[in-house]
Design a protein around this motif. Structure first.
Motif, PDB file in Angstrom:
ATOM      1  N   THR A  53       6.022   4.233  12.418  1.00  0.00           N
ATOM      2  CA  THR A  53       6.184   3.162  12.481  1.00  0.00           C
ATOM      3  C   THR A  53       7.841   3.018  12.100  1.00  0.00           C
ATOM      4  OG1 THR A  53       6.077   0.774  11.587  1.00  0.00           O
ATOM      5  CG2 THR A  53       5.986   2.479  10.216  1.00  0.00           C
ATOM      6  N   ILE A  65      -0.470  -2.053   7.292  1.00  0.00           N
ATOM      7  CA  ILE A  65      -0.364  -0.613   7.439  1.00  0.00           C
ATOM      8  C   ILE A  65      -1.530  -0.129   6.518  1.00  0.00           C
ATOM      9  CG2 ILE A  65       0.913   1.371   7.250  1.00  0.00           C
ATOM     10  CD1 ILE A  65       3.341  -0.289   8.463  1.00  0.00           C
ATOM     11  N   THR A  78       8.254   7.090   8.878  1.00  0.00           N
ATOM     12  CA  THR A  78       9.047   5.963   9.365  1.00  0.00           C
ATOM     13  C   THR A  78      10.698   6.125   9.505  1.00  0.00           C
ATOM     14  OG1 THR A  78       9.639   3.661   8.765  1.00  0.00           O
ATOM     15  CG2 THR A  78       9.222   5.072   7.128  1.00  0.00           C
ATOM     16  N   PHE A 112       2.505   2.107  15.302  1.00  0.00           N
ATOM     17  CA  PHE A 112       2.440   0.846  14.910  1.00  0.00           C
ATOM     18  C   PHE A 112       3.867   0.277  14.934  1.00  0.00           C
ATOM     19  CE2 PHE A 112       2.864  -2.760  11.663  1.00  0.00           C
ATOM     20  CZ  PHE A 112       1.527  -3.364  11.802  1.00  0.00           C
ATOM     21  N   GLY A 113       4.096  -0.411  16.069  1.00  0.00           N
ATOM     22  CA  GLY A 113       5.384  -0.844  16.350  1.00  0.00           C
ATOM     23  C   GLY A 113       5.789  -1.105  17.702  1.00  0.00           C
TER      24      GLY A 113
END
Ligand SMILES: NC(=O)c1ccc[n+]([C@@H]2O[C@H](COP(=O)([O-])OP(=O)(O)OC[C@H]3O[C@@H](n4cnc5c(N)ncnc54)[C@H](O)[C@@H]3O)[C@@H](O)[C@H]2O)c1
Length: 395
Positions: A53, A65, A78, A112-113
């Motif tokens: 992410t 998350i 991240t 996730f993004g």
């Protein structure tokens, strides 16, 4: 036992299939459905999740998350948000961290993004143990309606954008449109411009519904977003079904990109991250393409007006940004990456042009034609007049 069964645990979600060459990829979507997504991921039987992410999303959606992993051992990778992180250095750091955390061939990489974590995750999944499972949870309209509907996974080199990449299919895509609630307006509209491109160049039959969505004055309404997702999947599948690598029929997806991408690059040089968003630049690029087609006697006045109606309806100023000079745009266009698809000609570049809405002109079986730099300059001169109404710009 690790499972690849795509449909377990997805009750309550809408589903469609993305067809890309031999690949059929299940795409599930709904509203407020993180729990269902988590259940579906758990049903694949991973021993570990590698969640990729960015810092902004890791802050905004820490709880979601955590819920995605639902008791499965996981690591979250991240990086600061934005394009500047799509680099070999970040990719290499993420790979090392994942390996040191003990991932195996049964692990799943979950993006996730937006398109940036999505592309990084795609490359990671392809490279780790020569291929582990990949699941996309897109959180931007660009990612949900465009980048996850392609097998292209790429990062940038010091020389140029998306120069280091590969093709890799996800096991599945899961979109929760609630995640778009926090999306800044410019990011929301950027994805919808790509969707508008699909309507103009591939599925003009969907234009009336798109008009209704625009007229509803609430692009982010869940029902609108769910329709836009369905329409994007249908349009992209129509041209990638027999074209895994987007090098034949899929090239129509480049509509508006030759000039649009050049405008985006020039404005990024001038204003950095405050420059014109990708989708808006493509929208202006489509207007340039429409003017060229019109000048050739292909698109009618009405069809060019439809371009203006949709582009301005999505809030895009139908003009070059003030910070961008036409000569600079032309210099970037001359270096466009579609060179090589057609035989080389001095002072011309391969270009996607429409004969009519939904009907690209073909040469050698490809939806590309040579367009001279003079034609592009003439169309840019029309566009370069800020806020000129369609009636006085040669339509
Ligand atoms: N075929 C392909 O693979 C393909 C197609 C289109 C775009 N792309 C790539 O995608 C990238 C652009 O995608 P993008 O615009 O999604 O980029 P991105 O991932 O950088 O996201 C844009 C910004 O939105 C923020 N954001 C994301 N989701 C959010 C949310 N739900 N709420 C609030 N903020 C959120 C991010 O933190 C970031 O600052 C480019 O690198 C482009 O090359 C690839």
């Amino acid at each position: 036992m690790a499972s690849n069964a795509p449909y377990s645990g997805t009750a309550g979600l809408r589903s469609r299939t993305i067809s890309i060459g031999e690949q059929t990829i299940p795409y599930f979507f709904g509203e407020d459905c993180i729990a269902e997504i988590a259940r579906a991921i758990a049903n694949y039987g991973p021993d570990k999740l590698v969640i990729v992410t960015d810092d902004r999303l890791a802050g905004l959606y820490a709880r979601d998350i955590e819920r995605l992993a639902r008791g499965i051992p996981s690591i979250t990778l991240t990086h600061p948000a934005g394009e500047s992180m799509k680099t070999p250095a970040v990719l290499s750091d993420h790979l090392e961290t994942a390996l040191r955390a003990g991932i195996t061939r049964r692990s799943i990489v979950v993006s996730f993004g937006g398109g940036v974590p999505g592309n990084l995750a795609g490359l990671m999944a392809n490279l780790l143990f020569r291929g582990v499972r990949l699941v996309h949870v897109p959180t931007t309209t660009i990612a949900a309606m465009d980048s996850v509907l392609s097998l292209k996974q790429a990062i940038n080199s010091g020389v140029g954008k998306n120069h280091i990449g590969t093709f890799y299919a996800p096991t599945a895509v899961y979109t929760d449109v609630r995640l778009f609630d926090t999306l800044p307006e410019r990011e929301l509209r950027s994805g919808l411009c790509e969707m508008a491109k699909n309507c103009l160049a591939i599925r003009p039959g969907a234009l009336n519904q798109l008009r209704a969505v625009i007229a509803s004055d609430n692009l982010a309404a869940p029902n609108n977003l769910l329709w836009l997702l369905e329409a994007s999947i249908a349009a992209k599948s129509a041209v990638t079904r027999n074209d895994t690598f987007e090098r034949r029929a899929g090239l129509v997806l480049e509509y508006g990109h030759t000039v649009g991408h050049a405008i985006e690059i020039c404005d990024y040089r001038a204003r950095g991250a405050a420059g014109i968003p990708h989708g808006a630049a493509i929208a202006v690029g489509m207007l340039v393409a429409a003017h060229i087609s019109h000048a050739r006697g292909w698109l009618s006045d009405d069809e060019v007006s439809t371009h203006y109606e949709i582009v301005t309806g999505l809030g895009v100023e139908p003009a070059l940004p003030a910070s961008v000079h036409m000569d600079e745009v032309l210099a970037v266009v001359a270096d466009d990456n579609k060179k090589g698809y057609l035989d080389a000609r001095p002072d011309a570049v391969p270009f996607v042009l429409l004969r009519a809405l939904g009907r690209p002109e073909l040469s050698g079986g490809l939806p590309l034609v040579h367009v001279s730099m003079t034609e592009i300059r003439e169309a840019l001169e029309v566009i370069a007049q800020p806020s000129a109404p369609a009636s006085v710009v040669g339509v």
